[in-house]
Design a protein around this motif. Structure first.
Motif, PDB file in Angstrom:
ATOM      1  N   ARG A   1       3.733   1.561  -5.892  1.00 29.04           N
ATOM      2  CA  ARG A   1       2.739   1.959  -4.904  1.00 29.04           C
ATOM      3  C   ARG A   1       1.385   1.400  -5.348  1.00 29.04           C
ATOM      4  NH1 ARG A   1       4.119   6.211  -1.645  1.00 29.04           N
ATOM      5  NH2 ARG A   1       2.418   5.393  -0.367  1.00 29.04           N
ATOM      6  N   THR A   2       1.059   0.209  -4.879  1.00 27.47           N
ATOM      7  CA  THR A   2      -0.182  -0.438  -5.322  1.00 27.47           C
ATOM      8  C   THR A   2      -1.416   0.287  -4.814  1.00 27.47           C
ATOM      9  OG1 THR A   2      -0.341  -1.960  -3.420  1.00 27.47           O
ATOM     10  CG2 THR A   2       1.012  -2.669  -5.289  1.00 27.47           C
TER      11      THR A   2
ATOM     12  N   ILE B   1      -6.347   3.298  -6.010  1.00 29.37           N
ATOM     13  CA  ILE B   1      -7.219   4.473  -5.871  1.00 29.37           C
ATOM     14  C   ILE B   1      -7.542   5.054  -7.247  1.00 29.37           C
ATOM     15  CG2 ILE B   1      -7.312   6.853  -5.026  1.00 29.37           C
ATOM     16  CD1 ILE B   1      -5.656   5.904  -2.614  1.00 29.37           C
ATOM     17  N   GLY B   2      -6.546   5.118  -8.113  1.00 31.68           N
ATOM     18  CA  GLY B   2      -6.764   5.649  -9.440  1.00 31.68           C
ATOM     19  C   GLY B   2      -7.604   4.748 -10.327  1.00 31.68           C
TER      20      GLY B   2
ATOM     21  N   GLU C   1     -10.727  -7.499  -8.321  1.00 31.89           N
ATOM     22  CA  GLU C   1     -10.298  -8.336  -9.439  1.00 31.89           C
ATOM     23  C   GLU C   1      -9.620  -7.492 -10.514  1.00 31.89           C
ATOM     24  OE1 GLU C   1     -12.268 -11.598 -12.541  1.00 31.89           O
ATOM     25  OE2 GLU C   1     -13.537 -10.100 -11.557  1.00 31.89           O
ATOM     26  N   PHE C   2     -10.184  -6.317 -10.772  1.00 28.71           N
ATOM     27  CA  PHE C   2      -9.630  -5.422 -11.777  1.00 28.71           C
ATOM     28  C   PHE C   2      -8.226  -4.968 -11.380  1.00 28.71           C
ATOM     29  CE2 PHE C   2      -9.487  -1.037 -13.713  1.00 28.71           C
ATOM     30  CZ  PHE C   2      -9.395  -1.459 -15.031  1.00 28.71           C
ATOM     31  N   VAL C   3      -8.056  -4.600 -10.112  1.00 30.04           N
ATOM     32  CA  VAL C   3      -6.751  -4.155  -9.621  1.00 30.04           C
ATOM     33  C   VAL C   3      -5.736  -5.288  -9.696  1.00 30.04           C
ATOM     34  CG1 VAL C   3      -5.475  -3.365  -7.590  1.00 30.04           C
ATOM     35  CG2 VAL C   3      -7.700  -2.362  -8.125  1.00 30.04           C
TER      36      VAL C   3
ATOM     37  N   PRO D   1      -0.787   0.341   5.505  1.00 28.41           N
ATOM     38  CA  PRO D   1      -1.930  -0.163   6.273  1.00 28.41           C
ATOM     39  C   PRO D   1      -3.222  -0.236   5.465  1.00 28.41           C
ATOM     40  CG  PRO D   1      -0.697   1.443   7.552  1.00 28.41           C
ATOM     41  CD  PRO D   1      -0.137   1.487   6.158  1.00 28.41           C
ATOM     42  N   LYS D   2      -3.304   0.544   4.380  1.00 27.99           N
ATOM     43  CA  LYS D   2      -4.514   0.568   3.552  1.00 27.99           C
ATOM     44  C   LYS D   2      -4.508  -0.495   2.456  1.00 27.99           C
ATOM     45  CE  LYS D   2      -5.102   5.568   4.221  1.00 27.99           C
ATOM     46  NZ  LYS D   2      -5.145   6.883   3.540  1.00 27.99           N
TER      47      LYS D   2
END
Length: 463
Positions: A303-304, A309-310, A323-325, A359-360
């Motif tokens: 669940r990306t 979000i975290g 970039e971090f994600v 969708p997000k």
């Protein structure tokens, strides 16, 4: 109860006895020797699991006599209908919100109409506008749901759209609901029936079917200001006899102190009731036979969006959040690849990015970054034998052309749940639900590996 309700049922998993310890940045998991877990007698063990016996059509109890003493009052002698136009949240949480509406409806002897579904959301609008749509029963086994709803005495079974159109009284009462009242108290207002009411529902929406809006009420709920159930019902119906009207909720946020704030008993644990539909099971079997050679396999579920979000508030100053994600997910992909080398069997990927994704997804990475991340994950899980287009096409081929995100998610969920071993990252109610299903279906221990946890960010990125 409310805290669990808001979080959509988080699940605790207890670490098993250590047999072999895997080392590596990003995961720490123990497991026993890998044994092939035979599929259930039905080919997909989820319905015949150790804690969820297989149900048949004979198990459906829809008569009023099957309701509990609590619901067997004078109200149950009526047969009325409640239509939820648009349900808040998706799939698991939407089902929870629907169950709350069913509980309220049963207090006045009404039944809720089975919702149409579109890309994981329960909504009637797409069906009205397009004339075609999937239904709750395409995602889930509605017989199983109705059986448990009734046998627990919690509510009446869902009824079909066709029954609703044929039998429902044509006078409509519209109940508009908003949460977090700015006045910090729950307010109730009678509103004009001829203006746009809520969520695209107007006084003319159901007029082609002969319905006429005769009353519209606005409830603005506040968490600290509850209504008694009788008071809520009196405000809805006013001087109208419930026998003569149909009720529509344009927006259904669920029933709790933070949503539709009326005094009720707590919701039962409904998750085991959400078994996959026969259609999903059939397509899942076909997928295993076609692409996984009917053998044991390892399911990977990521669940990306939950991960992003975290990570949002943990982004270092020298990096942007997207970039971090992206970097985090690249490293996470490597961790998964290392782990897959230690587990025998074919591999299967389910992830919330791409054509059938959340969708997000575009809110945390650019289109290019999402495409690259998906490409990395597919390449890792399938040992460079598939690209992302082939991966997505496999679902369309198996389902006969279905592209509905919610249906594909249900298919992926069953496939991952039925895997011999499971690798997960991200969390959330949907993932917790499939973990619970996986554990119900297997007698083996140590089959779930959680990777890329938030408390390992530094170790994951800089190891």
């Amino acid at each position: 109860m409310e805290k669990r309700y808001l979080s959509c049922f988080s699940i605790l998993f207890i670490a098993p006895v250590v047999v072999i310890l895997l080392y590596g940045a990003g995961y720490t998991k123990v497991y026993s020797s890998f044994l092939t877990r035979p599929l259930g007698d039905n080919g997909f063990g989820i319905l015949a699991s150790k804690s969820q016996p297989l149900l048949t059509d004979k198990d459906i109890f829809s008569s009023e006599e099957d309701l509990s003493e609590e619901l067997s009052t004078g109200a149950t002698h009526r047969k009325g209908y409640v239509l939820g136009w648009h349900y808040y949240e998706g799939q698991t949480c939407a089902a929870r919100n629907m169950l709350g509406l069913q509980y309220w409806a049963a207090s006045i002897g009404f039944a809720v109409v089975e919702p149409f579904v579109s890309n994981s959301f329960f909504a009637t609008g797409p069906f009205i506008s397009k004339g075609e749509s999937l239904r709750f029963s395409d995602y889930f086994d509605i017989n199983n749901w109705n059986h448990h709803v009734t046998m627990t005495g919690f509510a009446k079974p869902l009824v079909s759209w066709e029954e609703f159109i044929e039998k429902a009284p044509r006078k409509l009462i519209v109940v508009c609901v908003t949460m977090n009242s700015p006045s910090r108290v729950t307010t109730v207002t009678q509103i004009n029936t001829t203006r746009v009411l809520q969520r695209g529902f107007t006084d003319e929406t159901l007029s082609p079917f002969g319905f006429t809006v005769v009353r519209a009420m606005q409830f603005s709920f506040f968490v600290g200001s509850q209504l008694e159930m009788d008071e809520f019902n009196d405000k809805i119906f006013g001087n109208y006899n419930p026998n003569d009207v149909t009720v529509v909720f344009p927006f259904v946020p669920g029933v709790s102190r933070a949503r539709i704030n009326v005094r009720t008993k707590g919701l039962p644990d409904f998750r085991p009731w959400l078994q996959p539909s026969k259609r999903v099971i059939k397509d899942s079997k076909k997928y295993v036979e076609t692409y996984l050679e009917g053998k044991q396999y390892v399911g990977v579920h990521i669940r990306t969006v939950k991960l992003a979000i975290g990570l949002k508030n943990k982004t270092p100053e020298d990096s942007s959040p997207p970039e971090f994600v992206e970097n985090y997910l690249r490293k996470c992909s490597e961790i998964i690849g290392d782990l897959l080398l230690k587990i025998p069997g074919k591999h299967f990927l389910a992830v919330d990015i791409g054509t059938f994704g959340d969708p997000k997804q575009s809110s945390h990475m650019s289109r290019t970054q999402l495409q690259q991340t998906l490409s990395n994950l597919v390449n890792t899980v399938y040992d460079a034998k598939w690209d992302e287009n082939e991966w997505e096409t496999s679902f369309i081929n198996i389902t006969g052309g279905i592209t509905d995100k919610g249906y594909i998610a249900s298919l992926q969920k069953l496939l991952v749940s039925n895997a011999s071993y499971l690798i997960t990252a991200g969390g959330g109610s949907f993932q917790n639900s499939l973990k619970a299903n996986h554990e119900m279906m297997t007698t083996e221990k140590d089959t779930i590996f959680s990777v890329c946890r938030y408390d390992e960010i530094k170790e994951l990125l800089y190891s």
